[in-house]
Design an enzyme around this catalytic site. Structure first.
Site, mmCIF file in Angstrom:
data_model
loop_
_atom_site.group_PDB
_atom_site.id
_atom_site.type_symbol
_atom_site.label_atom_id
_atom_site.label_comp_id
_atom_site.label_asym_id
_atom_site.label_seq_id
_atom_site.Cartn_x
_atom_site.Cartn_y
_atom_site.Cartn_z
ATOM 1 N N SER A 53 0.995 -1.568 -0.258
ATOM 2 C CA SER A 53 0.214 0.141 0.007
ATOM 3 C C SER A 53 0.702 1.261 0.088
ATOM 4 O O SER A 53 0.653 2.391 0.145
ATOM 5 C CB SER A 53 -0.824 0.043 1.236
ATOM 6 O OG SER A 53 -0.280 0.271 2.237
ATOM 7 N N GLY A 54 2.686 1.101 -0.604
ATOM 8 C CA GLY A 54 2.888 1.859 -0.917
ATOM 9 C C GLY A 54 2.683 2.815 -1.577
ATOM 10 O O GLY A 54 1.294 2.896 -2.554
ATOM 11 N N CYS A 99 12.579 -0.479 -12.675
ATOM 12 C CA CYS A 99 12.096 0.816 -14.174
ATOM 13 C C CYS A 99 13.437 0.477 -14.914
ATOM 14 O O CYS A 99 12.626 0.481 -15.732
ATOM 15 C CB CYS A 99 12.200 1.906 -12.876
ATOM 16 S SG CYS A 99 13.581 2.312 -11.847
ATOM 17 N N ALA A 121 12.965 7.089 -4.734
ATOM 18 C CA ALA A 121 13.349 5.611 -4.739
ATOM 19 C C ALA A 121 12.745 5.926 -3.215
ATOM 20 O O ALA A 121 13.056 5.991 -1.629
ATOM 21 C CB ALA A 121 14.971 6.446 -4.389
ATOM 22 N N PRO A 176 11.946 3.265 0.487
ATOM 23 C CA PRO A 176 12.910 2.305 1.035
ATOM 24 C C PRO A 176 12.579 1.305 -0.059
ATOM 25 O O PRO A 176 13.568 0.177 0.430
ATOM 26 C CB PRO A 176 11.459 1.604 2.083
ATOM 27 C CG PRO A 176 10.617 3.444 2.752
ATOM 28 C CD PRO A 176 10.648 3.731 0.811
ATOM 29 N N THR A 192 12.983 0.420 -2.997
ATOM 30 C CA THR A 192 14.451 0.323 -4.130
ATOM 31 C C THR A 192 15.179 0.293 -3.567
ATOM 32 O O THR A 192 16.755 -0.200 -4.289
ATOM 33 C CB THR A 192 13.608 1.997 -4.785
ATOM 34 O OG1 THR A 192 12.324 1.960 -5.298
ATOM 35 C CG2 THR A 192 15.254 2.061 -6.402
ATOM 36 N N ASN A 225 16.525 -2.491 -2.297
ATOM 37 C CA ASN A 225 16.802 -3.829 -3.781
ATOM 38 C C ASN A 225 17.894 -2.970 -4.888
ATOM 39 O O ASN A 225 17.971 -3.668 -6.107
ATOM 40 C CB ASN A 225 15.281 -3.913 -4.460
ATOM 41 C CG ASN A 225 14.461 -4.546 -3.830
ATOM 42 O OD1 ASN A 225 14.141 -5.534 -2.510
ATOM 43 N ND2 ASN A 225 12.903 -4.240 -4.274
#
Length: 313
Positions: free
Chosen positions: A12-13, A132, A164, A166, A168, A171
């Protein structure tokens, strides 16, 4: 009309919230039934409730207990690579045939870039949308590789630091590894390399991508035409995607070859492609093209899968 295929979003971000709005506004074959999060106070869950979408803040376990789960056929996971591995296992145990669209770099299922290979992956139970940078640049590598043999492709994805989150940042290693591998597997390059740059500039800059391709000798006009055709195809589902400037070509003669580690002496054609991705600003700011291209690719993938599933009923 066929009934819409029911779907759930995990996460849900920013990405999950933007994807929810895209589905609500644009989807013809897909219906968002549940938004899944882990923070009961998250803006994404609150927004979903206001829009009439069922929610749970108890993660995938909460989704499995909801009555809506019985009708859900597609799940879009916008969490993290580590979380997706667990989510896939739980969902697969509960319903082996459920479809997952993975917006993380977990890469459990085959890599998928809608404009390049979606039609070959419509029946897969888990498809991976890479990153992306992968969504933006792999179509360009594939455009060159359909004209000439590609020996090496390197991409540099520059994104606004503010875009960007948390997930992104957690990872980064998976981003570079998954993108580089997908450049080879889907893009058709013998070797691929990926670099991500988080630009702290203020005001934030839009996503910019640079693609360098070393290929066998080819007619630059044919290569340019292939690239422009591919860019137009991406724009169908990512309206803010565009070539930032004219494609550049540098012939490399056998008399003055390049040396590539692992490949050796190289002569042929160097192609340089410069891209910009502007977000649609549904939920995210326009500079967050890196997030927008992921939600656009997820919507395009889910819509085409849902259309295919409806026709098979």
């Amino acid at each position: 009309m066929q009934p819409k295929i029911k779907a759930a979003i995990i996460g849900s971000g920013n990405i999950g919230s933007d994807l929810m709005l895209k589905i609500l506004r644009q989807a013809r074959h897909l219906e968002i039934s549940v938004m899944v999060g882990i923070d009961p106070a998250s803006d994404g869950l609150e927004r979903a409730r206001r829009l009439g979408v069922a929610t749970t803040h108890e993660g995938v376990e909460g989704l499995l207990r909801m009555p809506q789960f019985a009708e859900i056929q597609i799940v879009l996971d916008a969490t993290s690579a580590t979380a997706h591995v667990r989510n896939d296992a739980l969902l697969r145990q509960a319903r082996p045939g459920i479809r997952l669209i993975d917006l993380t770099p977990a890469a459990i299922g085959p890599y998928c870039v809608p404009v390049v290979n979606l039609e070959h992956n419509l029946d897969q139970l888990n498809v991976n949308l890479i990153t992306c940078g992968g969504q933006a640049t792999i179509p360009m590598v594939a455009a060159v590789s359909r004209v000439a043999t590609v020996h090496y492709a390197e991409i540099v994805a520059s994104i606004a630091s503010k875009s960007a989150g948390p997930g992104t940042r957690a990872n980064i290693d998976e981003f570079t590894e998954t993108t580089a591998k997908a450049i080879e597997v889907i893009g058709g390059a013998a070797r691929g390399k990926a670099i991500i740059v988080m630009n702290p500039a203020e005001p934030p800059l839009m996503m910019r991508d640079t693609v360098y391709v070393l290929s066998a000798a080819a007619d630059p006009q044919r290569v340019a035409a292939s690239i422009e055709e591919m860019a137009a195809a991406v724009q169908v589902y990512v309206p803010g995607y565009r070539l930032k400037q004219q494609v550049q070509f540098d012939p490399i003669s056998a008399d003055a070859p390049l040396y590539l580690p692992g490949i050796g002496r190289f002569s042929g054609l160097k192609t340089s492609i410069f891209l910009e991705v502007e977000g649609a600003a549904h939920y995210l700011p326009a500079y967050a093209g890196n997030l927008d291209i992921m939600t656009c690719a997820a919507l395009a993938t889910a819509e085409r899968m849902a259309q295919s599933m409806s026709h098979c009923r």
